[in-house]
Motif scaffolding. Structure first.
Motif, PDB file in Angstrom:
ATOM      1  N   LYS A  26       0.940  -1.146   0.053  1.00 39.96           N
ATOM      2  CA  LYS A  26       0.156  -0.102   0.094  1.00 39.96           C
ATOM      3  C   LYS A  26       0.900   1.133  -0.289  1.00 39.96           C
ATOM      4  O   LYS A  26       1.819   1.577   0.530  1.00 39.96           O
ATOM      5  N   ILE A  27       0.521   2.112  -0.640  1.00 41.97           N
ATOM      6  CA  ILE A  27       1.107   3.485  -0.906  1.00 41.97           C
ATOM      7  C   ILE A  27       0.401   4.281  -0.076  1.00 41.97           C
ATOM      8  O   ILE A  27      -0.889   4.489   0.176  1.00 41.97           O
ATOM      9  N   VAL A  29      -1.131   7.186   0.663  1.00 40.54           N
ATOM     10  CA  VAL A  29      -1.635   8.382   0.226  1.00 40.54           C
ATOM     11  C   VAL A  29      -2.960   8.344   0.471  1.00 40.54           C
ATOM     12  O   VAL A  29      -4.126   7.552  -0.043  1.00 40.54           O
ATOM     13  N   CYS A  30      -3.630   9.456   0.929  1.00 36.70           N
ATOM     14  CA  CYS A  30      -5.055   9.522   1.393  1.00 36.70           C
ATOM     15  C   CYS A  30      -5.544  10.935   1.352  1.00 36.70           C
ATOM     16  O   CYS A  30      -4.604  11.921   1.025  1.00 36.70           O
ATOM     17  N   HIS A  38      -1.003  11.615   3.275  1.00 36.66           N
ATOM     18  CA  HIS A  38       0.286  11.842   2.442  1.00 36.66           C
ATOM     19  C   HIS A  38       0.762  13.027   2.747  1.00 36.66           C
ATOM     20  O   HIS A  38      -0.005  13.942   2.038  1.00 36.66           O
ATOM     21  N   LYS A 148      -4.799   6.222  -2.885  1.00 33.20           N
ATOM     22  CA  LYS A 148      -3.572   5.293  -2.737  1.00 33.20           C
ATOM     23  C   LYS A 148      -4.206   4.007  -3.507  1.00 33.20           C
ATOM     24  O   LYS A 148      -3.103   3.380  -3.686  1.00 33.20           O
ATOM     25  N   THR A 152      -1.699   2.359  -6.306  1.00 31.52           N
ATOM     26  CA  THR A 152      -0.970   0.994  -5.849  1.00 31.52           C
ATOM     27  C   THR A 152      -1.286   0.076  -7.156  1.00 31.52           C
ATOM     28  O   THR A 152      -0.372  -0.598  -7.496  1.00 31.52           O
ATOM     29  N   GLN A 182       8.166   4.558  -3.514  1.00 26.03           N
ATOM     30  CA  GLN A 182       7.077   3.719  -3.357  1.00 26.03           C
ATOM     31  C   GLN A 182       7.377   2.374  -4.404  1.00 26.03           C
ATOM     32  O   GLN A 182       7.012   1.409  -4.117  1.00 26.03           O
TER      33      GLN A 182
END
Length: 285
Positions: A26-27, A29-30, A38, A148, A152, A182
């Motif tokens: 999982k990246i 990023v939200c 992120h 995210k 991903t 990432q």
């Protein structure tokens, strides 16, 4: 005003500290502080951060390369700009866009890397699903809306497209600098190298421990978004994770390596490119 911006940037960059160890799939990023915002996505909504990015000068790429599509785990195809090696090769370079999107400048950079690296397949990955920002406001909205889960899925799809035997390195600028790091985490044992230009570093030491490669980080000392302090902490975190990172700091602004940036620094760009190219050539030996 400068003091206010520095304080605001500090708060944005430190508003969230993970309570749980994320996995390598999982990246982070939200879009809201309570959901794990992120750094770069949070900053994208800040007008002061947007002003750090000069609007790109008009440019049209008309060279080699082809637009391709590939499947992703969420069922929605992704796309990219591919330049194949002249001979069959398992060497792959994934190129990640700035916050503007996969525009003609990025295609040109991919083509330049393809030419200079030789027998390496180069894939510039489209992280915005065909959308490109031409103003600061458009780019900011695109980066904020990049979920995210979708990011991903796209990155894992690109890795799968390269194949299980592929030896993969990554490079990216700005938003793409963060994505390059990432990507290296997601690539796991297939990863052979990672170059990140002025992108937000991963702050979770446990996640950094999953890296299978070293990292070349290129930054600007005048960057008010990804500041020298942020970079210094990244060095400490990489050391704590037992990983190797080489940092090159130029006396330049954010986005200095983009030729379409009115504040482009040709000398720093040329030196950074040589450094990156030498690094990547060694990784692909």
């Amino acid at each position: 005003m400068k003091v206010v911006f520095v304080l605001l940037s500090f708060l944005l960059l430190n508003i969230y500290k993970p309570a749980e160890r994320p996995n390598a799939d999982k990246i982070p990023v939200c879009h809201t502080p309570t959901d794990g915002a992120h750094d770069m996505v949070a900053l994208a909504a800040d007008p002061a951060f947007q002003q750090l990015h000069e609007v790109p000068l008009p440019f049209h790429y008309a060279g080699e390369g082809e637009t391709i599509t590939f499947p992703t785990s969420d069922g929605k195809d992704a796309s990219g700009f591919l330049l194949k090696s002249a001979k069959k090769s398992e060497k792959w370079l994934l190129v990640y866009q700035e916050w503007w999107g996969l525009n003609d400048h990025i295609k040109q950079e991919a083509a330049k890397l393809h030419k200079d690296l030789g027998d390496v397949n180069v894939l510039a990955v489209d992280m915005y699903d065909g959308k490109v920002g031409t103003t600061r406001e458009e780019a900011g909205k695109l980066m904020q809306s990049a979920s995210k889960e979708r990011l991903t899925a796209i990155q894992k799809g690109a890795i799968d497209f390269a194949g299980k035997k592929a030896r993969i390195a990554s490079i990216g600028w700005c938003f793409g600098g963060m994505l390059s790091l990432q990507s290296a985490i997601l690539e796991q044992t297939q990863s052979v190298g990672c170059v990140m230009y002025y992108g937000s570093p991963e702050k979770d030491v446990e996640r950094l421990k999953t890296l299978k490669t070293d990292v070349l980080g290129i930054f600007g000392s005048q960057d008010q978004g990804i500041s020298p302090e942020v970079v210094a902490q990244f060095e400490k975190d990489m050391k704590a994770a037992g990983k190797s990172v080489t940092i090159k700091m130029y006396d330049a602004v954010h986005g200095f390596a983009n030729p379409s940036n009115p504040k482009h620094d040709p000398a720093a760009t040329a030196d950074a490119y040589k450094l990156s190219l030498d690094y990547l050539k060694k990784k692909f030996k």
